[in-house]
Design a protein around this motif. Structure first.
Motif, PDB file in Angstrom:
ATOM      1  N   ASP A 157       0.809  -1.213   0.000  1.00 21.74           N
ATOM      2  CA  ASP A 157       0.000   0.000   0.000  1.00 21.74           C
ATOM      3  C   ASP A 157       0.844   1.265   0.000  1.00 21.74           C
ATOM      4  N   SER A 158       2.146   1.126   0.249  1.00 22.78           N
ATOM      5  CA  SER A 158       3.027   2.278   0.337  1.00 22.78           C
ATOM      6  C   SER A 158       4.244   2.083  -0.552  1.00 22.78           C
ATOM      7  N   ILE A 159       4.820   3.201  -0.979  1.00 23.98           N
ATOM      8  CA  ILE A 159       6.043   3.166  -1.776  1.00 23.98           C
ATOM      9  C   ILE A 159       7.129   3.943  -1.042  1.00 23.98           C
ATOM     10  N   ASN A 160       8.263   3.272  -0.823  1.00 18.87           N
ATOM     11  CA  ASN A 160       9.433   3.941  -0.260  1.00 18.87           C
ATOM     12  C   ASN A 160      10.255   4.511  -1.406  1.00 18.87           C
ATOM     13  N   ILE A 161      10.615   5.769  -1.294  1.00 21.16           N
ATOM     14  CA  ILE A 161      11.468   6.404  -2.296  1.00 21.16           C
ATOM     15  C   ILE A 161      12.779   6.771  -1.615  1.00 21.16           C
ATOM     16  N   ALA A 162      13.866   6.153  -2.061  1.00 21.91           N
ATOM     17  CA  ALA A 162      15.176   6.377  -1.465  1.00 21.91           C
ATOM     18  C   ALA A 162      16.125   6.953  -2.507  1.00 21.91           C
ATOM     19  N   CYS A 163      16.728   8.093  -2.196  1.00 24.44           N
ATOM     20  CA  CYS A 163      17.670   8.751  -3.100  1.00 24.44           C
ATOM     21  C   CYS A 163      19.047   8.777  -2.454  1.00 24.44           C
ATOM     22  N   ILE A 164      20.039   8.289  -3.177  1.00 20.48           N
ATOM     23  CA  ILE A 164      21.411   8.315  -2.693  1.00 20.48           C
ATOM     24  C   ILE A 164      22.341   8.344  -3.892  1.00 20.48           C
TER      25      ILE A 164
END
Length: 262
Positions: A157-164
Motif C-alpha cells: 500500500d506504500s512506496i518507499n522512495i530512497a535517493c542516494i
C-alpha cells in the motif's frame, strides 16, 4: 467578463481527468494572467495545483478577477462531449453570473454545441506554498513513473522512495512479498525524453501512499516527463508540464509514522 478559447479542447479534458478522482469540486480563480486551481482533496492528504497561463490559450480575456466554484464531475462530463482535438472550445462566464458556458465548434464549422453548467458556492481555501530547497529531485519519463506506481501497488500500500548518490530506488513490501525498482542517473543525454536525472543534495528516504501516487499518474497524458521533488518529512511534489500552458502539481504528505517505525 471572462472568455477563453482553445483550439485543442483535449487540454481541458485531460486536466479534469487528472484531478476528478481526487477532487469532487474546486474553485477556479480566473485573472488576467490565467486560470489557477488549488484545492486539498477530501481526505486532506494531498493538494492539487493546476496553472493554465493566459498565453497558453488561443484567445483569453478576463476584465476582472473571477472566482468560480466548479463541480469537477459535471465539468468532465461536459468536456467529454467535445470531439477531442477536432473541436474548438470556448468558455464564457459573465460577472456575477451563477453559470458558465462551454461551446464546442468543429473545425469544419458544421457543428456547434453549447452547454451551460451551474456554478457552486464554495469556500475559497488558498494556501501559500513556500519554496523550499529539496533534498532530492528526480526527472524521468512519465510513463516509467506510471509503471513503477502500478507495479509496486500490486505488492503493498506504500512506496518507499530512497535517493542516494546518482540513484533512486522505489520499493514496497506486503503480505505476498517485496518489490524493488532502481534507476541510475542516465550518463548520456542524447535522448532527453528517456533520460533519468537524479540530483541528490542529501540522502533521503520517505514513504508515500501507492493509491495517491497512482492517481497522480492520471496526468501522464500531459507530458512525456515528470519531476519528483522529495525532502525529509515534507510533502513530495509531483509535477507535470503542460506544453504551452504551464503545469499541474500534486503535493502528497509522507507517511511519517510508518517511516519512523520501519
Amino acid at each position: 467578463m471572462f472568455e477563453a478559447r482553445l483550439v485543442r479542447s483535449s487540454i481541458l479534458n485531460k486536466a479534469t481527468n487528472a484531478i476528478k478522482e481526487l477532487l469532487n469540486e474546486a474553485t477556479w480563480v480566473c485573472t488576467e494572467s490565467g486560470i489557477q486551481l488549488q484545492t486539498i482533496d477530501t481526505s486532506h492528504v494531498s493538494l492539487v495545483s493546476l496553472n493554465l497561463l493566459a498565453e497558453g490559450f488561443d484567445e483569453y480575456k478576463c476584465d476582472r478577477n473571477l472566482v468560480m466554484g466548479i463541480n469537477i464531475s459535471v465539468m468532465s462530463k461536459i468536456l467529454k462531449c467535445a470531439n477531442d482535438d477536432d473541436d474548438v472550445i470556448t468558455i464564457k462566464a459573465k460577472d456575477g453570473s451563477d453559470t458558465i458556458a462551454f461551446t464546442f465548434e468543429s473545425h469544419s464549422q458544421q457543428k456547434n454545441s453549447k452547454y451551460i453548467m451551474k456554478l457552486m458556492n464554495l469556500d475559497q481555501e488558498y494556501l501559500n506554498i513556500p519554496d523550499i530547497n529539496h533534498n532530492c529531485i528526480i526527472r524521468m519519463p512519465s510513463n516509467e513513473f506510471s509503471l513503477v506506481c502500478r507495479d509496486l501497488s500490486q505488492f503493498g500500500d506504500s512506496i518507499n522512495i530512497a535517493c542516494i548518490n546518482d540513484c533512486v530506488k522505489f520499493s514496497t513490501a506486503g503480505d505476498i512479498g517485496t518489490a524493488n525498482i532502481k534507476f541510475t542517473k542516465t550518463s548520456s543525454v542524447d535522448n532527453k525524453e528517456s533520460a533519468v536525472e537524479v540530483e541528490v543534495q542529501e540522502p533521503t528516504k520517505m514513504t508515500f501512499s501507492c493509491r495517491y501516487l497512482n492517481l497522480f499518474t492520471k496526468a501522464t497524458a500531459f507530458s512525456p516527463r515528470v519531476s519528483l521533488f522529495v525532502s525529509l518529512n515534507m510533502p513530495m511534489v509531483v509535477e507535470y508540464s503542460i506544453e504551452g500552458v504551464d503545469n499541474i502539481r500534486y503535493f502528497l504528505a509522507p507517511k511519517i509514522e510508518e517511516e519512523n517505525n520501519s
